[in-house]
Design an enzyme around this catalytic site. Structure first.
Site, mmCIF file in Angstrom:
data_model
loop_
_atom_site.group_PDB
_atom_site.id
_atom_site.type_symbol
_atom_site.label_atom_id
_atom_site.label_comp_id
_atom_site.label_asym_id
_atom_site.label_seq_id
_atom_site.Cartn_x
_atom_site.Cartn_y
_atom_site.Cartn_z
ATOM 1 N N VAL A 61 1.242 65.966 24.812
ATOM 2 C CA VAL A 61 2.263 66.542 23.935
ATOM 3 C C VAL A 61 1.940 66.386 22.450
ATOM 4 O O VAL A 61 2.650 66.929 21.611
ATOM 5 C CB VAL A 61 3.651 65.917 24.207
ATOM 6 C CG1 VAL A 61 4.118 66.252 25.615
ATOM 7 C CG2 VAL A 61 3.640 64.410 23.977
ATOM 8 N N TYR A 62 0.900 65.645 22.119
ATOM 9 C CA TYR A 62 0.550 65.492 20.710
ATOM 10 C C TYR A 62 0.031 66.826 20.166
ATOM 11 O O TYR A 62 -1.029 67.308 20.572
ATOM 12 C CB TYR A 62 -0.513 64.414 20.516
ATOM 13 C CG TYR A 62 -0.066 62.998 20.758
ATOM 14 C CD1 TYR A 62 1.252 62.677 21.081
ATOM 15 C CD2 TYR A 62 -0.972 61.941 20.653
ATOM 16 C CE1 TYR A 62 1.653 61.378 21.295
ATOM 17 C CE2 TYR A 62 -0.580 60.624 20.866
ATOM 18 C CZ TYR A 62 0.724 60.346 21.191
ATOM 19 O OH TYR A 62 1.119 59.047 21.415
ATOM 20 N N SER A 63 0.797 67.405 19.262
ATOM 21 C CA SER A 63 0.447 68.710 18.666
ATOM 22 C C SER A 63 0.168 69.756 19.740
ATOM 23 O O SER A 63 -0.775 70.555 19.652
ATOM 24 C CB SER A 63 -0.753 68.578 17.724
ATOM 25 O OG SER A 63 -0.413 67.837 16.576
ATOM 26 N N GLY A 65 -1.122 69.647 22.658
ATOM 27 C CA GLY A 65 -2.446 69.590 23.274
ATOM 28 C C GLY A 65 -3.593 69.628 22.290
ATOM 29 O O GLY A 65 -4.743 69.351 22.654
#
Length: 348
Positions: A61-63, A65
């Site tokens: 979920v960071y940016s 993917g």
């Protein structure tokens, strides 16, 4: 660099790890963290590897993917030199099943993470949160399948409560599945809740702490002090309401002591806050985030020296809080010695 066992896995990782939440810069939260691109990421990874830091943590979920994709591109050609840690279970798409720890989502999300990272295995795969809607036995079975398939080496949890962690371990023991060896957890001088239940569980179960936000969501950088406005460049303007809650007066008291110790040691406030954590029980690795090389090099300076016992005791005292029931009777010595928790007061 110092290397430590990742819980009871027999596998060693660098005592400082790199948190790649600053890679990508997509969305309101992650754009406030940083917007490191592939070229910048390569340079930060070069500096990290030169210092002996080999543990790199990200999440699907960071940016959206992009963090995984940038990390994968930046380590291309040197996969054997790095330890990759990633997380899943938070919503990662619009369809109904793009969330949670169902067999469907765990397998699909793992395959997508492998593709973005450009690798055929993940060293440490962690559940980003506990999924109360999927039976624990099914979750641990699927994780064990991923390990047996060679897609994952070790598994861990993140943001679990004590009972959730123990229920998962019990299911793994009952059926012979792979066990959690890591718990990615919030822990700092400002946030010591980890000590009351999760630390004793980690000692008992062989689960090492992978510490996130060791500088208290950016508050222990040395730039925030009593009577001074929040620096214009601070990410707290945009993210304070999302992170762990903090009592301002307690923050200022802790910073006052950090300043005193900084004057005694010649080290920076962040280095002292990180070094305090490095001396705590169960800590396997501490994730340091860095938006640029200067910040990274400063954080790397937390390794290679130790605060004195007296300095540790002062930091313990100023950051201590009374734990909630049922822990406080043991904490203040009201009950018999035989009932005391396995971690002494102060964690030493």
């Amino acid at each position: 660099m110092e290397y430590r066992f990742l819980g009871a896995s027999g596998f060693k990782v660098s005592a400082l790890g790199f948190g790649a939440g600053t890679f990508g810069g997509k969305g309101p939260l992650f754009s406030a963290w940083g917007n490191t691109d592939v070229e910048e990421a390569r340079r930060l990874i070069d500096v990290s590897l030169d210092a002996g830091l080999n543990f790199f943590d990200t999440a699907d979920v960071y940016s959206d993917g992009a963090s995984e994709s940038i990390l994968g591109a930046a380590i291309k050609g040197r996969r054997d030199r790095v330890v990759i840690s990633t997380k899943l279970t938070l919503r990662a798409g619009e369809d109904a099943n793009a969330v949670g720890a169902s067999k469907y989502h765990l397998i699909r999300a793992t395959d997508r993470a492998l593709q973005r990272l450009g690798t055929d295995y993940i060293d440490l795969l962690q559940l980003h949160h506990f999924d109360a809607m999927t039976p624990v036995e099914a979750v641990m079975s699927t994780l064990d399948d991923l390990v047996r398939a060679g897609k994952v080496r070790f598994i861990g949890a993140s943001n679990f409560s004590g009972w959730q962690l123990m229920k998962s371990q019990a299911a793994a023991d009952r059926y012979g599945y792979s066990r959690f060896v890591a718990n990615q957890t919030y822990y700092s001088l400002l946030g010591r809740d980890y000590e009351w239940e999760l630390m004793p569980a980690g000692l008992d179960q062989g689960i090492g702490a992978v510490v996130w936000s060791p500088l208290g969501w950016g508050r222990l950088t040395g730039r925030i002090r009593r009577g001074q406005p929040l620096p214009k460049s601070s990410r707290l303007h945009d993210t304070a309401s999302i992170g762990p809650p903090v009592d301002d007066e307690r923050l200022y008291r802790i910073v006052d002591v950090l300043d005193e110790v900084a004057a005694e040691t010649g080290k920076s406030v962040p280095q002292i806050a990180l070094n305090w954590l490095l001396q705590r029980p169960t800590v396997s690795t501490i994730l340091i985030g860095a938006r640029d090389e200067k910040q990274l090099r400063e954080n790397l300076g937390a390794i290679g020296w130790k605060l004195s016992q007296e300095q540790m005791a002062r930091l313990d005292a100023v950051s201590a809080v009374t734990p909630p029931y049922p822990y406080y009777p043991y904490w203040n010595g009201q009950f018999a010695e035989r009932t005391a928790p396995p971690v002494p007061v102060g964690g030493r």
